[in-house]
Design a protein around this motif. Structure first.
Motif, PDB file in Angstrom:
ATOM      1  N   GLU A   1      10.661  -1.965 -12.803  1.00 22.78           N
ATOM      2  CA  GLU A   1      11.901  -2.630 -12.408  1.00 22.78           C
ATOM      3  C   GLU A   1      13.009  -1.643 -12.063  1.00 22.78           C
ATOM      4  O   GLU A   1      14.124  -2.054 -11.753  1.00 22.78           O
ATOM      5  CB  GLU A   1      12.361  -3.553 -13.539  1.00 22.78           C
ATOM      6  N   ASP A   2      12.717  -0.355 -12.113  1.00 18.82           N
ATOM      7  CA  ASP A   2      13.720   0.680 -11.852  1.00 18.82           C
ATOM      8  C   ASP A   2      13.760   0.989 -10.351  1.00 18.82           C
ATOM      9  O   ASP A   2      12.952   1.763  -9.838  1.00 18.82           O
ATOM     10  CB  ASP A   2      13.384   1.942 -12.648  1.00 18.82           C
ATOM     11  N   PHE A   3      14.708   0.383  -9.639  1.00 18.49           N
ATOM     12  CA  PHE A   3      14.814   0.585  -8.194  1.00 18.49           C
ATOM     13  C   PHE A   3      15.271   2.000  -7.844  1.00 18.49           C
ATOM     14  O   PHE A   3      14.913   2.522  -6.785  1.00 18.49           O
ATOM     15  CB  PHE A   3      15.783  -0.433  -7.589  1.00 18.49           C
ATOM     16  N   MET A   4      16.067   2.612  -8.714  1.00 17.83           N
ATOM     17  CA  MET A   4      16.520   3.971  -8.433  1.00 17.83           C
ATOM     18  C   MET A   4      15.346   4.945  -8.477  1.00 17.83           C
ATOM     19  O   MET A   4      15.221   5.826  -7.617  1.00 17.83           O
ATOM     20  CB  MET A   4      17.592   4.393  -9.437  1.00 17.83           C
ATOM     21  N   LEU A   5      14.475   4.779  -9.463  1.00 20.33           N
ATOM     22  CA  LEU A   5      13.289   5.627  -9.552  1.00 20.33           C
ATOM     23  C   LEU A   5      12.388   5.419  -8.339  1.00 20.33           C
ATOM     24  O   LEU A   5      11.853   6.378  -7.772  1.00 20.33           O
ATOM     25  CB  LEU A   5      12.523   5.323 -10.839  1.00 20.33           C
ATOM     26  N   LEU A   6      12.230   4.170  -7.940  1.00 21.21           N
ATOM     27  CA  LEU A   6      11.428   3.878  -6.751  1.00 21.21           C
ATOM     28  C   LEU A   6      12.033   4.539  -5.520  1.00 21.21           C
ATOM     29  O   LEU A   6      11.316   5.117  -4.693  1.00 21.21           O
ATOM     30  CB  LEU A   6      11.336   2.364  -6.548  1.00 21.21           C
ATOM     31  N   ALA A   7      13.351   4.481  -5.404  1.00 18.99           N
ATOM     32  CA  ALA A   7      14.024   5.043  -4.233  1.00 18.99           C
ATOM     33  C   ALA A   7      13.829   6.554  -4.145  1.00 18.99           C
ATOM     34  O   ALA A   7      13.525   7.087  -3.074  1.00 18.99           O
ATOM     35  CB  ALA A   7      15.512   4.704  -4.268  1.00 18.99           C
ATOM     36  N   VAL A   8      13.989   7.257  -5.277  1.00 23.46           N
ATOM     37  CA  VAL A   8      13.821   8.714  -5.229  1.00 23.46           C
ATOM     38  C   VAL A   8      12.366   9.079  -4.946  1.00 23.46           C
ATOM     39  O   VAL A   8      12.082  10.068  -4.254  1.00 23.46           O
ATOM     40  CB  VAL A   8      14.305   9.386  -6.536  1.00 23.46           C
ATOM     41  N   GLY A   9      11.430   8.282  -5.468  1.00 24.30           N
ATOM     42  CA  GLY A   9      10.022   8.534  -5.175  1.00 24.30           C
ATOM     43  C   GLY A   9       9.702   8.331  -3.706  1.00 24.30           C
ATOM     44  O   GLY A   9       8.964   9.121  -3.096  1.00 24.30           O
ATOM     45  N   ILE A  10      10.270   7.278  -3.123  1.00 23.31           N
ATOM     46  CA  ILE A  10      10.071   6.993  -1.700  1.00 23.31           C
ATOM     47  C   ILE A  10      10.634   8.123  -0.841  1.00 23.31           C
ATOM     48  O   ILE A  10       9.986   8.609   0.101  1.00 23.31           O
ATOM     49  CB  ILE A  10      10.743   5.657  -1.325  1.00 23.31           C
ATOM     50  N   ILE A  11      11.849   8.557  -1.155  1.00 19.22           N
ATOM     51  CA  ILE A  11      12.493   9.609  -0.355  1.00 19.22           C
ATOM     52  C   ILE A  11      11.746  10.932  -0.508  1.00 19.22           C
ATOM     53  O   ILE A  11      11.538  11.661   0.471  1.00 19.22           O
ATOM     54  CB  ILE A  11      13.970   9.766  -0.762  1.00 19.22           C
ATOM     55  N   ALA A  12      11.329  11.251  -1.740  1.00 19.70           N
ATOM     56  CA  ALA A  12      10.596  12.501  -1.960  1.00 19.70           C
ATOM     57  C   ALA A  12       9.271  12.496  -1.200  1.00 19.70           C
ATOM     58  O   ALA A  12       8.893  13.499  -0.581  1.00 19.70           O
ATOM     59  CB  ALA A  12      10.352  12.700  -3.455  1.00 19.70           C
ATOM     60  N   ALA A  13       8.566  11.370  -1.234  1.00 18.54           N
ATOM     61  CA  ALA A  13       7.305  11.273  -0.495  1.00 18.54           C
ATOM     62  C   ALA A  13       7.547  11.377   1.008  1.00 18.54           C
ATOM     63  O   ALA A  13       6.780  12.022   1.736  1.00 18.54           O
ATOM     64  CB  ALA A  13       6.604   9.958  -0.834  1.00 18.54           C
ATOM     65  N   SER A  14       8.623  10.757   1.480  1.00 17.49           N
ATOM     66  CA  SER A  14       8.964  10.831   2.907  1.00 17.49           C
ATOM     67  C   SER A  14       9.286  12.263   3.315  1.00 17.49           C
ATOM     68  O   SER A  14       8.892  12.720   4.396  1.00 17.49           O
ATOM     69  CB  SER A  14      10.157   9.923   3.212  1.00 17.49           C
ATOM     70  N   ALA A  15      10.007  12.974   2.442  1.00 15.80           N
ATOM     71  CA  ALA A  15      10.352  14.365   2.738  1.00 15.80           C
ATOM     72  C   ALA A  15       9.100  15.228   2.816  1.00 15.80           C
ATOM     73  O   ALA A  15       8.998  16.122   3.667  1.00 15.80           O
ATOM     74  CB  ALA A  15      11.302  14.902   1.668  1.00 15.80           C
ATOM     75  N   PHE A  16       8.129  14.956   1.943  1.00 16.73           N
ATOM     76  CA  PHE A  16       6.884  15.725   1.966  1.00 16.73           C
ATOM     77  C   PHE A  16       6.123  15.473   3.265  1.00 16.73           C
ATOM     78  O   PHE A  16       5.548  16.392   3.851  1.00 16.73           O
ATOM     79  CB  PHE A  16       6.017  15.347   0.768  1.00 16.73           C
TER      80      PHE A  16
END
Length: 247
Positions: free
Chosen positions: A167-182
């Motif tokens: 339920e942690d949208f902030m954690l999901l967001a940072v994971g999404i951005i980090a994966a996108s950056a990779f």
């Protein structure tokens, strides 16, 4: 609009007494819905502009001129009543947080902080990965759970405690951005992750684990010359090491 149609039909059923009146009332209600559809649609767009584009809010004059160009004549009072009807239909809950909202806010901050990967490029990839996480929600979070506890068979209690992570949208967001950056530029991945950690306070290891879970379900953990996959918890450890070495 769907909720309003349901409310109108529900009220009509209460008032109806015979078949003839039912047919007449239904025709009148259908005509009422058709006449209000465009107005309600424009009201939704105007409300969205007030929430998302404070500097470029669609004014009442612009809306009325647009409706007039389509052949609909309305007053400012009718426009305000339409907005109020939309808000009432949604119980005034129109600013609910979404993962995309968190992603876009973080991307905006990254842009101001001098992120090496352009925010527009990251945004496009983030949208794709958000769709992927939605479609593969369970397997992604299950692999993340196994990686976090370093055990392939989590207990029921561990699964229940993990609900807060889902339920942690902030954690999901940072994971999404980090994966996108990779995906966009793996050379800049460490810098992006460090920025995300600085902005959100989320540990580098957690960002690394989440981005790995997303990447393994999007681009895969295998390489063309490798037949066996890397165990998730070992790969997560490797990402933790990379992240800690860059601090």
């Amino acid at each position: 609009m769907v909720k309003q149609a349901e409310n109108i039909c529900r009220q009509a059923r209460i008032q109806l007494r015979d078949n003839k009146r039912e047919f007449q009332n239904w025709r009148a209600l259908k005509e009422q819905l058709f006449n209000k559809f465009t107005l309600r649609l424009v009201s939704c767009v105007q409300l969205a502009s007030k929430l998302s584009f404070q500097s470029k809010i669609i004014s009442n004059v612009t809306v009325l001129n647009f409706l007039q160009s389509l052949g609909y004549l309305h007053t400012k009072e009718e426009l305000l009543e339409s907005e109020l009807d939309v808000l009432k239909s949604l119980n005034f809950q129109i600013n609910l947080p979404t993962p995309l909202a968190y992603v876009e806010i973080l991307l905006e901050v990254l842009g101001y902080n001098g992120c090496l990967v352009p925010a527009m490029r990251l945004h496009a990839t983030c949208l794709t990965l958000l769709d992927l996480v939605y479609l593969l929600h369970e397997p992604i979070y299950e692999s993340l759970l196994r990686a976090s506890i370093e055990n392939s068979t989590p207990s029921q209690l561990q699964g229940e405690k993990f609900i807060s992570v889902k339920e942690d949208f902030m954690l999901l967001a940072v994971g999404i951005i980090a994966a996108s950056a990779f995906i966009q530029s793996h050379e800049c991945w460490s810098q992006v992750v460090e920025h995300l950690q600085s902005i959100t306070g989320i540990a580098l290891a957690s960002i690394a684990e989440f981005s790995y879970a997303i990447l393994t379900h999007s681009v895969g953990a295998n390489t063309p010359g490798r037949q066996q996959s890397i165990p998730p918890h070992l790969a997560a450890r490797a990402l933790k090491t990379v992240a800690s070495c860059n601090t």
